[in-house]
Enzyme design. Structure first.
Site, short mmCIF file in Angstrom:
data_model
loop_
_atom_site.label_atom_id
_atom_site.label_comp_id
_atom_site.label_asym_id
_atom_site.label_seq_id
_atom_site.Cartn_x
_atom_site.Cartn_y
_atom_site.Cartn_z
N ARG A 61 32.01 19.37 33.11
CA ARG A 61 32.49 19.94 34.37
C ARG A 61 33.98 19.69 34.59
NH1 ARG A 61 31.27 17.16 38.40
NH2 ARG A 61 29.05 16.90 37.99
N TYR A 115 45.62 40.89 49.49
CA TYR A 115 44.41 41.37 48.80
C TYR A 115 43.22 41.26 49.77
CZ TYR A 115 40.85 41.14 45.06
OH TYR A 115 39.78 41.34 44.24
N ASP A 187 49.81 34.64 46.10
CA ASP A 187 48.99 35.35 45.12
C ASP A 187 49.96 36.13 44.24
OD1 ASP A 187 47.47 37.22 43.70
OD2 ASP A 187 45.97 37.39 45.30
N LYS A 212 43.07 39.79 35.45
CA LYS A 212 43.93 40.97 35.33
C LYS A 212 44.83 40.89 34.09
CE LYS A 212 41.85 41.95 39.11
NZ LYS A 212 42.30 41.65 40.46
C1 PLP Z 1 41.67 41.03 41.51
C2 PLP Z 1 42.57 40.25 42.38
C3 PLP Z 1 42.20 38.97 42.81
C4 PLP Z 1 40.85 38.38 42.54
O1 PLP Z 1 40.53 38.21 41.23
P1 PLP Z 1 38.99 38.20 40.76
O2 PLP Z 1 39.07 37.57 39.42
O3 PLP Z 1 38.53 39.61 40.77
O4 PLP Z 1 38.21 37.36 41.74
C5 PLP Z 1 43.10 38.28 43.57
N1 PLP Z 1 44.29 38.80 43.92
C6 PLP Z 1 44.67 40.02 43.54
C7 PLP Z 1 46.00 40.53 43.95
C8 PLP Z 1 43.82 40.79 42.77
O5 PLP Z 1 44.16 42.02 42.43
#
Ligand code: PLP
Length: 401
Positions: A61, A115, A187, A212
């Site tokens: 973990r 987001y 973010d 992403k």
């Molecule tokens: C997709 C996304 C997230 C979240 O990511 P996940 O892996 O899908 O939970 C957070 N911030 C932005 C800007 C995103 O496009």
């Protein structure tokens, strides 16, 4: 391989050298698919239990060498970072970072173009914990300044804004937070640390959905948060308390994706810019929301603060309705219809702004009445000419009911 030598290398080189195998005879770190570490004897067990450092294989973990290699590579890419914590998704990273900073009674200022799941978390989970989330317009610095109070503990930022792609002045927003004794979190999924070195620009904690650009192949879910020493310690502690861990197989995939990230970003940026320019000249399109485009309202700030772009941008149809928008999207053959982005394949997504903004106007002030229905494109690695031909065909299909 972190430390002084690593810090002197340029980003493209750090993408290659960070988080390499500890075995000099192998390029990639092995995948340690392991919950259990076997200790030699009781004395070894007791010694192992005492250390809570990355690199001390205690129990699955807390990670194994595979996850540490990815975290180390991400830290090496982020100027000002002391460490990186991995999470099972981008949203888990957002939750993990916010919970590392906030406590009941705190006020969190949230950028209005965050987001959507970040908004939902602010209004749901955080509200249930007694944390008061307040939305602000990131383009209105005076209103942002006025929004601080003595309970403001943190500021949640995103740049450019989700879906609508506004570029805000992060150094100014983060400076103000610091002066007011608040923690700034961002973010940074759109740009990654290659395109926007967030800690260098004044933020305290930077969060990315590795799902992403880092993964880059639409085959994994993961998130990360990086910070300097103080906040890295808090992130790590909270992640351990929450039991956050990522699979070693996925960590190895993300590390593989990371090696080619700059190449993929450069290529998709170039193609996106070509598509954005082409769409700007079309009569069916009222506005292209793409900070990399010189005509964009955010372009000047983007040039000042960013060192790269990506393939994600949006556009707004001129006086068309939702049905026309659906005809366009349904006629696309090379753009899939789906969530996520940053993969090698192109995607198109319709989005509606009104339900997900509290402070920022949509349609934007000064736009024509009918300029409302928008589409987000995630441009992948296909040939630019084929993508433009696909868009041209779909725009024609939109006009034939
Ligand atoms: C997709 C996304 C997230 C979240 O990511 P996940 O892996 O899908 O939970 C957070 N911030 C932005 C800007 C995103 O496009």
């Amino acid at each position: 391989m972190t430390g002084t030598r690593e810090n002197k290398l340029l980003p493209a080189t750090r993408l290659v050298t960070g988080g390499r195998s500890p075995d000099p005879h192998v390029v990639n770190p092995p995948v340690y698919r392991a919950s259990t570490h076997l200790y030699a004897d009781c004395a070894d067990l007791r010694a192992g239990t005492k250390s809570n450092a990355d690199g001390n294989f205690f129990y699955g973990r807390r990670g194994s060498p595979t996850q540490w290699a990815l975290a180390e590579a991400l830290t090496a890419l982020e100027p000002g970072a002391q460490g990186t914590v991995l999470y099972p998704s981008g949203v888990a990273a957002i939750a993990g970072a916010l919970l590392a900073v906030l406590k009941p009674g705190d006020v969190l200022l949230v950028t209005d173009n965050a987001y959507d799941p970040s908004r939902a978390m602010a209004k749901g989970l955080l509200a249930r914990l007694g944390i008061d989330a307040r939305f602000f317009d990131p383009l209105d610095i005076a209103a942002y300044r006025a929004a601080f109070c003595d309970r403001t503990r943190a500021v949640w930022l995103e740049n450019p804004g989700s879906l609508t792609m506004e570029v805000c002045d992060i150094p100014a927003l983060a400076d103000e937070a610091r002066e007011r004794g608040a923690v700034s979190l961002i973010d940074n999924t759109w740009a990654t640390s290659l395109g926007f070195p967030a800690l260098d620009r004044g933020c305290d904690i930077t969060v990315q959905a590795l799902t992403k650009h880092v993964g880059g192949h639409s085959d994994l879910m993961m998130g990360a948060a990086s910070a300097g020493e103080r906040w890295h310690r808090a992130l790590r502690r909270t992640a351990q308390e929450l039991g956050h861990v990522v699979s070693p197989d996925d960590a190895a995939l993300a590390l593989r994706g990371l090696r080619t990230m700059q190449l993929r970003l450069e290529r998709s940026t170039r193609t996106a810019l070509a598509l954005a320019g082409w769409l700007s000249a079309r009569p069916e399109v009222a506005h292209v929301l793409c900070p990399m485009l010189p005509s964009d309202t955010g372009h000047e700030l983007w040039r000042r603060d960013f060192t790269g772009g990506c393939g994600l941008f949006s556009f707004v149809l001129s006086g068309r309705d939702d049905a026309a928008r659906c005809r366009l999207i349904d006629a696309l053959e090379l753009f899939g219809i789906g969530y996520s982005w940053g993969g090698f394949e192109s995607l198109a997504l319709p989005f509606d702004v009104e339900p997900i903004r509290a402070r920022m106007d949509w349609p934007r002030p000064g736009w024509q009445d009918g300029d409302r229905y928008a589409i987000r494109l995630s441009v992948g690695l296909e040939d630019q000419q084929d993508l433009i031909a696909d868009l041209e065909r779909a725009l024609a299909a939109m006009e034939h009911q």
